[in-house]
Design a protein around this motif. Structure first.
Motif, PDB file in Angstrom:
ATOM      1  N   ARG A 151       0.829  -1.195   0.000  1.00  0.00           N
ATOM      2  CA  ARG A 151       0.000   0.000   0.000  1.00  0.00           C
ATOM      3  C   ARG A 151       0.872   1.258   0.000  1.00  0.00           C
ATOM      4  N   ALA A 152       1.954   1.249   0.793  1.00  0.00           N
ATOM      5  CA  ALA A 152       2.861   2.396   0.810  1.00  0.00           C
ATOM      6  C   ALA A 152       3.389   2.646  -0.600  1.00  0.00           C
ATOM      7  N   ASP A 153       3.794   1.562  -1.254  1.00  0.00           N
ATOM      8  CA  ASP A 153       4.321   1.663  -2.601  1.00  0.00           C
ATOM      9  C   ASP A 153       3.264   2.232  -3.557  1.00  0.00           C
ATOM     10  N   ASN A 154       2.052   1.727  -3.434  1.00  0.00           N
ATOM     11  CA  ASN A 154       1.001   2.144  -4.355  1.00  0.00           C
ATOM     12  C   ASN A 154       0.610   3.601  -4.165  1.00  0.00           C
ATOM     13  N   THR A 155       0.587   4.032  -2.932  1.00  0.00           N
ATOM     14  CA  THR A 155       0.260   5.437  -2.697  1.00  0.00           C
ATOM     15  C   THR A 155       1.289   6.337  -3.388  1.00  0.00           C
ATOM     16  N   THR A 156       2.562   5.968  -3.268  1.00  0.00           N
ATOM     17  CA  THR A 156       3.578   6.790  -3.936  1.00  0.00           C
ATOM     18  C   THR A 156       3.421   6.716  -5.451  1.00  0.00           C
ATOM     19  N   ARG A 157       3.015   5.579  -5.970  1.00  0.00           N
ATOM     20  CA  ARG A 157       2.864   5.475  -7.426  1.00  0.00           C
ATOM     21  C   ARG A 157       1.681   6.302  -7.924  1.00  0.00           C
ATOM     22  N   LEU A 158       0.617   6.284  -7.172  1.00  0.00           N
ATOM     23  CA  LEU A 158      -0.533   7.115  -7.560  1.00  0.00           C
ATOM     24  C   LEU A 158      -0.141   8.591  -7.557  1.00  0.00           C
ATOM     25  N   LEU A 159       0.604   8.991  -6.528  1.00  0.00           N
ATOM     26  CA  LEU A 159       1.064  10.378  -6.467  1.00  0.00           C
ATOM     27  C   LEU A 159       2.006  10.672  -7.636  1.00  0.00           C
ATOM     28  N   GLU A 160       2.908   9.731  -7.870  1.00  0.00           N
ATOM     29  CA  GLU A 160       3.894   9.934  -8.917  1.00  0.00           C
ATOM     30  C   GLU A 160       3.214  10.132 -10.273  1.00  0.00           C
ATOM     31  N   ALA A 161       2.247   9.270 -10.554  1.00  0.00           N
ATOM     32  CA  ALA A 161       1.563   9.367 -11.847  1.00  0.00           C
ATOM     33  C   ALA A 161       0.901  10.742 -11.991  1.00  0.00           C
ATOM     34  N   ARG A 162       0.341  11.219 -10.892  1.00  0.00           N
ATOM     35  CA  ARG A 162      -0.318  12.533 -10.941  1.00  0.00           C
ATOM     36  C   ARG A 162       0.703  13.657 -11.123  1.00  0.00           C
ATOM     37  N   TRP A 163       1.833  13.541 -10.427  1.00  0.00           N
ATOM     38  CA  TRP A 163       2.847  14.591 -10.553  1.00  0.00           C
ATOM     39  C   TRP A 163       3.493  14.581 -11.936  1.00  0.00           C
ATOM     40  N   ARG A 164       3.644  13.400 -12.500  1.00  0.00           N
ATOM     41  CA  ARG A 164       4.291  13.313 -13.813  1.00  0.00           C
ATOM     42  C   ARG A 164       3.353  13.731 -14.935  1.00  0.00           C
ATOM     43  N   ASP A 165       2.074  13.694 -14.650  1.00  0.00           N
ATOM     44  CA  ASP A 165       1.096  13.994 -15.691  1.00  0.00           C
ATOM     45  C   ASP A 165       1.117  15.494 -15.973  1.00  0.00           C
ATOM     46  N   PRO A 166       1.577  15.895 -17.150  1.00  0.00           N
ATOM     47  CA  PRO A 166       1.731  17.324 -17.407  1.00  0.00           C
ATOM     48  C   PRO A 166       0.385  18.039 -17.457  1.00  0.00           C
ATOM     49  N   GLY A 167      -0.651  17.260 -17.534  1.00  0.00           N
ATOM     50  CA  GLY A 167      -1.981  17.860 -17.525  1.00  0.00           C
ATOM     51  C   GLY A 167      -2.175  18.780 -16.331  1.00  0.00           C
ATOM     52  N   GLY A 215      14.045  18.662  -2.959  1.00  0.00           N
ATOM     53  CA  GLY A 215      14.598  18.345  -4.290  1.00  0.00           C
ATOM     54  C   GLY A 215      13.522  17.985  -5.303  1.00  0.00           C
ATOM     55  N   GLY A 216      12.290  18.293  -5.006  1.00  0.00           N
ATOM     56  CA  GLY A 216      11.210  17.943  -5.934  1.00  0.00           C
ATOM     57  C   GLY A 216      10.451  16.722  -5.441  1.00  0.00           C
ATOM     58  N   VAL A 217       9.156  16.733  -5.688  1.00  0.00           N
ATOM     59  CA  VAL A 217       8.329  15.644  -5.163  1.00  0.00           C
ATOM     60  C   VAL A 217       8.636  14.324  -5.858  1.00  0.00           C
ATOM     61  N   THR A 218       8.782  14.356  -7.187  1.00  0.00           N
ATOM     62  CA  THR A 218       8.999  13.079  -7.886  1.00  0.00           C
ATOM     63  C   THR A 218      10.329  12.448  -7.477  1.00  0.00           C
ATOM     64  N   ALA A 219      11.330  13.293  -7.241  1.00  0.00           N
ATOM     65  CA  ALA A 219      12.619  12.754  -6.785  1.00  0.00           C
ATOM     66  C   ALA A 219      12.442  12.070  -5.435  1.00  0.00           C
ATOM     67  N   LEU A 220      11.680  12.699  -4.550  1.00  0.00           N
ATOM     68  CA  LEU A 220      11.404  12.108  -3.242  1.00  0.00           C
ATOM     69  C   LEU A 220      10.697  10.755  -3.409  1.00  0.00           C
ATOM     70  N   LEU A 221       9.689  10.741  -4.271  1.00  0.00           N
ATOM     71  CA  LEU A 221       8.924   9.506  -4.461  1.00  0.00           C
ATOM     72  C   LEU A 221       9.813   8.409  -5.037  1.00  0.00           C
ATOM     73  N   ASP A 222      10.670   8.777  -5.984  1.00  0.00           N
ATOM     74  CA  ASP A 222      11.597   7.803  -6.567  1.00  0.00           C
ATOM     75  C   ASP A 222      12.496   7.209  -5.495  1.00  0.00           C
ATOM     76  N   ARG A 223      13.101   8.100  -4.703  1.00  0.00           N
ATOM     77  CA  ARG A 223      14.003   7.661  -3.628  1.00  0.00           C
ATOM     78  C   ARG A 223      13.281   6.698  -2.706  1.00  0.00           C
ATOM     79  N   PHE A 224      12.086   7.116  -2.386  1.00  0.00           N
ATOM     80  CA  PHE A 224      11.332   6.339  -1.426  1.00  0.00           C
ATOM     81  C   PHE A 224      10.985   4.957  -1.972  1.00  0.00           C
TER      82      PHE A 224
END
Lengths: 470, 305
Positions: B158-174, B271-280
């Motif tokens: 679940r921890a992993d999935n929450t970060t992935r959902l966030l990541e997808a939203r942050w990466r979405d240039p929309g 250092g940016g949210v996506t970088a944090l999510l990647d690290r995590f």
């Protein structure tokens, strides 16, 4: 032909009257709906097996028939006594084979029939097993002969399976038709796992107060895995694979998250050949390297014992009634099916002259494969078998085509008679017990005599009526 | 087993988010880029392009929900959960086993190519079955190691999935959309897909912004979907099953958890949210491997421990 429920005049037998009355009142739609319900429930429980190698998600369910097979108390008592006698003799026989071999010296069985048998394990010679029990669990197949008497077809002493169907079929019947259980006095079978566990504990190596019992399975891809998991769960013991066990200093241990734990009794559901790669098949990954050294040291009990198969080989089967006389000094209560042993020249000559009437079986075959059913075979099939028999007569036995009794069965056309057999489970520990019931297999194809699930067989619940009933 | 189930549920939530997004007024390439970001965050993009030329909503939906050749699809996860359940049948209750088994069997009734409404039903059904399985585990399992392992699988995933959902939203240039209202709506969709919208309202009582949503889903320890909460649960369960070789794993889990327990959100994402999510995500993967190594691998490796 003997029918379990109806007598020669198609009148319900006394012990089935109440059931038949009930059955006649049931509208066919209700029965069809109940059977569909049973299928859905069996799928949910997971009593299915995947057919591997097929691309689609095929999962087979052994068909369940909602019409029970009913055995009256008095018949059961006779059968039970006969089964216990037979299994006592078989255990005595295996003990003798691996010790003094008196039965060979007496001349009753030729030594080469035992010593050259592929199921004979020289490694077992001289090993003492607790209580002298080798076949802790026997699934003896019995059928009725033309006169309606029970006779033994096979002894199944290696890793007999099917008991989970006995238990699940009963649960299913109670769920589908609770009213029938209120009307009939039906002996329960649900205590089977308790009896089995008590028996297994009773044959632990001496000096162990609270033995650890495990069930050894070949793994989740085995077709009987459901049964392995089911029995482990019901007994409250660990379900293990070979890799979960290891040998150190002549003791057997199980790996647990809390470190090694000693194991005293293995209820194994894998064949001898795969048990110990150091002693048997070296390429086996299912077993435990070094297990045999632990066994020889008397530090673990294996149920059923290694080498028990020598007593349920089809070439040894004809001698079982003699074993009863030889070891117990009693007359056998259950007869064998008359059997011709084709290694004997007289028998061979007779069989070759009567192939179209007989059933010929491979000595080491199982599961209904590698057999010839004379009356159902084509001329070409018979001739092909004749050639094979002449080449290796010692590989075959022959029996008359059995009538097999019938029982009313719910099929597409409604209720119709189908052929059945019966596999009660005989448990041997410090005492011998038969849980009243068993696995009734039914040949669902009209006229078919083959009840094996691999060849279109199904199962039924088996009711043994209480003594006060009928 | 519990990981696969959790993953199936979170995939369903992701698809649900896309479905809800598709109802918003968004440009076509935003839809395309949204799916692309999702496939990237799931690590499925290569396999997807092996089989499909272009991203279409239908192809992406079917690929993630049903494709039998995509081991990460919802249906494959449900099957894997059931097969793993079968393999440990001896340690789980009949109720739990039957729930897993029936979930898989029933899932086969849903087929690819469903229209939107049918797909919605499927996604709801997946969520419901996951809820059910967790409830059955809670209601029938003995409080022993097996249950701890079930929890560990659930919360790690679940921890992993929450970060992935966030990541997808942050990466979405929309989300760079000029119109703030639409951006707010997009993030609200994420909250709704995670069943966290009402909680957000109750806790934040402010308009929806990417930063606030991210902070909520990472830092709050009272939100069952948040990374902080998942790490707390992970730590508790790891402590309960600690053995002589698991000390380092426990330390890693504690260290990671401390970042969320004691860290400041602003500093963490300096250092940016996506970088944090990647690290995590890397740390989380490492933790999963450690747990497998400490508790599971010695069971099958040869030789005495």
């Amino acid at each position: 032909m003997y029918d379990e429920m109806l007598d020669a005049g198609s009148i319900p037998r006394p012990h089935c009257r109440r059931y038949c009355d009930w059955l006649n009142e049931q509208p066919p739609q209700r029965l069809a709906q109940k059977r569909a319900e049973a299928d859905a429930l069996f799928h949910r429980v997971g009593i299915t097996f995947a057919v591997y190698g097929e691309k689609t998600d095929t999962e087979r369910l052994i068909p369940f028939d909602i019409v029970p097979r009913i055995v009256p108390a008095v018949e059961w008592t006779t059968l039970e006594t006969g089964l216990k006698q037979r299994v006592r003799a078989l255990n005595a026989f295996v003990h003798d084979v691996y010790h003094e071999q008196e039965i060979l010296r007496s001349g009753a069985i030729a030594p080469e029939e035992i010593l050259c048998n592929t199921q004979y394990r020289p490694e077992m010679q001289g090993i003492d097993v607790p209580a002298g029990i080798y076949a802790h669990i026997a699934g003896v197949d019995v059928v009725r002969d033309g006169e309606g008497r029970f006779v033994v077809l096979e002894d199944n002493l290696r890793v007999p399976s099917g008991v989970s169907y006995m238990l699940e079929n009963r649960k299913m019947m109670m769920r589908l038709f609770p009213e029938l259980f209120a009307q009939h006095s039906i002996e329960p079978v649900a205590h089977y796992p308790d009896v089995l566990l008590e028996n297994l504990k009773s044959v632990a190596p001496s000096g162990i107060m609270d033995p650890t019992v495990v069930l050894l399975t070949p793994g989740a891809y085995n077709s009987a895995y459901f049964e392995h998991a089911f029995l482990a769960q019901e007994m409250g013991i660990e379900l293990v694979e070979g890799q979960d066990l290891f040998v150190r200093d002549e003791f057997l241990y199980m790996r647990t998250t809390r470190g090694p734990q000693r194991v005293d009794v293995i209820y194994r559901r894998i064949d001898d050949d795969f048990l110990d790669p150091l002693s048997f098949r070296p390429q086996s990954t299912l077993g435990v390297p070094g297990l045999l050294t632990v066994y020889r040291a008397g530090h673990v009990t294996i149920a059923n014992a290694i080498g028990t198969g020598v007593a349920d080989d089809k070439s040894i089967y004809p001698y079982v009634p003699d074993m009863v006389r030889f070891y117990l000094g009693e007359e056998p209560l259950l007869a064998n099916v008359p059997t011709w042993v084709l290694r004997r020249p007289d028998d061979l000559a007779h069989v070759l002259n009567h192939l179209p009437e007989l059933v010929v079986k491979e000595v080491h075959g199982a599961g209904g494969y590698g057999m010839l059913i004379g009356p159902a075979a084509t001329r070409a099939q018979i001739e092909e078998f004749r050639v094979r028999i002449k080449q290796h007569p010692e590989r075959y036995i022959a029996q008359p085509t059995l009538a097999l009794s019938t029982s009313p069965t719910f099929v597409a056309a409604g209720i119709a008679p189908r052929h059945i057999d019966l596999r009660p489970f005989v448990l041997s520990g410090r005492e011998v017990t038969v849980v009243p019931g068993g696995l009734t297999r039914v040949a669902l194809r009209e006229g078919s005599l083959v009840v094996n699930s691999s060849q279109g067989g199904g199962t039924k619940d088996t009711w043994v009526l209480g003594k006060q009933a009928c | 087993m519990s990981r696969y189930l959790e993953r199936a549920e979170s995939l369903a939530r992701m698809l649900d988010a896309h479905h809800r997004l598709s109802l918003l007024p968004r440009p076509r390439e935003a839809v395309f880029q949204g799916w692309s970001a999702t496939l990237v965050s799931l690590g499925m993009e290569e396999r997807f392009f092996e089989r499909h030329g272009d991203i279409t909503a239908r192809a992406a939906n079917d690929f993630i929900a049903f494709d039998p050749d995509n081991p990460g699809s919802i249906q494959c996860c449900l099957k894997a959960a059931r097969e793993n359940g079968r393999a440990v049948r001896g340690t789980i209750t009949a109720d739990l086993w039957e729930t897993l088994n029936y979930t898989y069997l029933e899932s086969r009734a849903f087929k690819p190519g469903l229209a939107d409404a049918g797909r919605g039903n499927f996604l709801e059904w997946v969520k419901y079955r996951a809820h059910l399985a967790r409830g059955v585990a809670a209601g029938t399992m003995v409080r022993d190691e097996a249950l701890c392992f079930i929890h560990i699988g659930t919360f790690l995933e679940r921890a992993d999935n929450t970060t992935r959902l966030l990541e997808a939203r942050w990466r979405d240039p929309g989300r760079r959309n000029e119109r703030l209202i639409v951006e707010a709506a997009e993030w609200a969709v994420l909250l709704r897909a995670m069943s966290a919208f009402e909680t957000y309202r109750r806790i934040c009582r402010q308009s929806v912004t990417p930063e606030r949503v991210t902070e909520l889903l990472l830092m709050r320890n009272d939100l069952p979907q948040s990374v902080h909460r998942c790490l707390d649960e992970l730590e508790i369960n790891l402590e309960a099953i600690a053995n002589e070789q698991s000390a380092e794993t426990l330390r890693c889990a504690g260290e990671l958890c401390a970042q969320f327990r004691y860290g400041r959100f602003e500093e963490l994402c300096a250092g940016g949210v996506t970088a944090l999510l990647d690290r995590f995500q890397i740390r989380l993967r490492d933790l999963g491997a450690r747990i497998a190594n400490d508790f599971l691998v010695p069971l099958s490796s040869a030789g005495a421990p």
